[in-house]
Design an enzyme around this catalytic site. Structure first.
Site, PDB file in Angstrom:
ATOM      1  N   HIS A  99       0.877  -1.178   0.000  1.00 52.39           N
ATOM      2  CA  HIS A  99       0.000   0.000   0.000  1.00 52.39           C
ATOM      3  C   HIS A  99       0.917   1.231   0.000  1.00 52.39           C
ATOM      4  O   HIS A  99       2.020   1.185   0.568  1.00 52.39           O
ATOM      5  CB  HIS A  99      -0.817   0.144   1.273  1.00 52.39           C
ATOM      6  N   ASP A 102       2.407   2.022   3.384  1.00 52.57           N
ATOM      7  CA  ASP A 102       3.433   1.121   3.941  1.00 52.57           C
ATOM      8  C   ASP A 102       4.829   1.609   3.611  1.00 52.57           C
ATOM      9  O   ASP A 102       5.786   1.283   4.313  1.00 52.57           O
ATOM     10  CB  ASP A 102       3.367  -0.288   3.320  1.00 52.57           C
TER      11      ASP A 102
HETATM   12  C1  XUL Z   1      -7.119  -6.501   5.492  1.00 55.57           C
HETATM   13  C2  XUL Z   1      -6.451  -6.969   4.277  1.00 55.57           C
HETATM   14  C3  XUL Z   1      -5.666  -5.971   3.520  1.00 55.57           C
HETATM   15  C4  XUL Z   1      -5.744  -6.115   2.045  1.00 55.57           C
HETATM   16  C5  XUL Z   1      -5.054  -5.021   1.271  1.00 55.57           C
HETATM   17  O1  XUL Z   1      -7.801  -7.476   6.192  1.00 55.57           O
HETATM   18  O2  XUL Z   1      -6.514  -8.122   3.935  1.00 55.57           O
HETATM   19  O3  XUL Z   1      -4.343  -6.060   3.953  1.00 55.57           O
HETATM   20  O4  XUL Z   1      -5.194  -7.319   1.632  1.00 55.57           O
HETATM   21  O5  XUL Z   1      -5.517  -3.765   1.592  1.00 55.57           O
END
Ligand code: XUL
Ligand code: CO
Length: 433
Positions: A99, A102
């Protein structure tokens, strides 16, 4: 080289008999399974957030990890990237996922956050070039910052919708620049805490508009990857609109997006929705929207989304069985959306968590391939439905109620129950795992 993983060797395949903790026992990247290497079947990815951004907090206590890159400066973000790419190499992990939040320091405003992201994306590009590591998917974190507390695309405030749209654009640009093979949308705040203050109708329309814009932008920039939605029924929101595969598929159909968007299916989310992983995968296979997976397990006692590394071979085997039945991954892969426990403080724990999980997936894949190659399970399933291949069976789907009634009377149809043979099939599965 940083010294974070100092002394830890690259993990190599040594076979089931080895005594070496830092070796693969089952994951042999070049071994051919059903005509394809394990590496190409499994397409492992490390999730940046769990291993490098998460600090070990839980609802009752804060940071337990003490990582040299924790902080909000750009040089620390680069140190974090250095360590991350060293881990990808130690694990021989071909892919990673991230993300925006991150990887880059949060800026004072949108423009600064975007500049920070761009700087890190350039830094990643150099490292990817050097190491050959690839990006499985990128995504936007539209759930952690307080501005998203009432949703991103589904927010009652159109300014938050705007901020979210702009953020998604920058994350799609970053994904495209790094050659990402998919772009993921997980709507952790796209739902509600209470219906008392929520306009469901508007929120669903806003969410559909955002998804349509994502698809339009994919074509505008020529992104060749797949757009994936990740379903989850709740947590953090009390209710999330992308509840499960079936719900998301109905939503896609409603807005004419079913041929544009596929699914990123996570085991823990399937369980939260009251399903099994293989149920969600089979559903997506039937709809033709199986894209990628987030591989983890929940704690079966606490019921939370605990994002633990997989360690149950029979469960994983049934998941890969569905994936193989769907023809395997194309742009998708196996992303470890898994984290070490908050007491697992050491660099070794990060490596061994992943290495063990890769072995579990390798065993699951091999078992699934054996199940397919043997064919007994499918033969039993076909036999159970064989009546539908007869002329009589086929006519049932083209007839009408009155004509069928006439047939039942004329032939004196009197169906006799037959065993579902569940235990025999469970015994059969146990031969492979
Ligand atoms: C949350 C989750 C996230 C997604 C990406 O439960 O799984 O980490 O994979 O935003
Ligand atoms: Co996930």
């Amino acid at each position: 080289m940083t010294d974070f993983f100092k002394g830890i060797p690259q993990i190599k395949y040594e076979g089931a008999g080895t005594d070496n903790e830092f070796a693969f026992r089952h994951y042999n990247p070049d071994e051919i399974v059903m005509g394809k290497s394990m590496k190409d079947h499994l397409r492992f990815a490390v999730a940046y957030w769990h291993s490098f951004a998460w600090e070990g907090g839980d609802p009752f206590g804060g940071r337990t990890f003490d990582r040299p890159w924790f902080g909000s400066e750009m040089d620390l973000a680069k140190l974090k990237a250095d360590v991350a790419f060293e881990m990808f190499d130690i694990l021989q992990a071909p892919f990673f996922c991230f993300h925006d939040a991150d990887v880059r320091p949060e800026g004072a405003n949108f423009a600064e956050s975007t500049r920070n992201l761009e700087e890190i994306v350039d830094y990643f590009a150099g490292k990817m070039e050097q190491t050959g590591t690839k990006l499985l998917w990128g995504t936007a974190n539209l759930f952690s910052h307080r501005r998203f507390m009432s949703g991103a695309s589904t927010n009652p405030d159109p300014e938050v919708f705007a901020y979210s749209a702009a953020t998604i654009k920058t994350c799609m640009d970053a994904t495209m620049k790094l050659g990402g093979e998919n772009y993921v949308l997980w709507g952790g705040r796209e739902g509600y805490e209470t219906l008392l203050n929520t306009d469901l109708g508007r929120e669903r329309q806003q969410m559909a508009r955002m998804l349509q814009m994502v698809v339009d932008y994919k074509y505008k920039i020529g992104f060749e990857g797949t757009i994936l939605v990740e379903p989850k029924p709740q947590e953090p929101s009390k209710h999330q609109y992308d509840y499960d595969v079936n719900t998301v598929y109905s939503f896609l159909k409603e807005y004419g997006l079913e041929n544009e968007v596929k699914m990123n299916i996570e085991q823990g989310h399937a369980i939260l929705a009251g399903h099994s992983f293989e149920h969600e995968l089979a559903m997506a296979r039937e709809f033709g929207i199986l894209g990628s997976i987030d591989m983890n397990r929940n704690d079966y006692q606490s019921g939370w989304d605990t994002d633990q590394f997989p360690n149950n071979v029979p469960e994983v085997a049934l998941a890969y069985y569905e994936i193989l039945r769907a023809g395997g991954f194309t742009t998708g892969g196996t992303n470890f959306d898994s984290k070490v426990r908050r007491q697992s403080l050491d660099a070794e724990d990060l490596i061994l968590g992943h290495a063990g999980a890769m072995d579990v997936c390798a065993r699951g894949l091999k078992a699934a391939a054996a199940m397919i190659e043997d064919g007994k399970l499918e033969a039993a399933r076909d036999a159970r439905y064989a009546g539908w291949d007869s002329d009589f069976g086929k006519s049932m789907l083209t007839s009408d109620l009155a004509a069928i009634e006439a047939q039942v009377r004329a032939k004196d149809i009197n169906p006799q129950p037959r065993s579902g043979r569940q235990e025999r099939l469970e015994n059969l599965i146990n031969r492979y795992v």
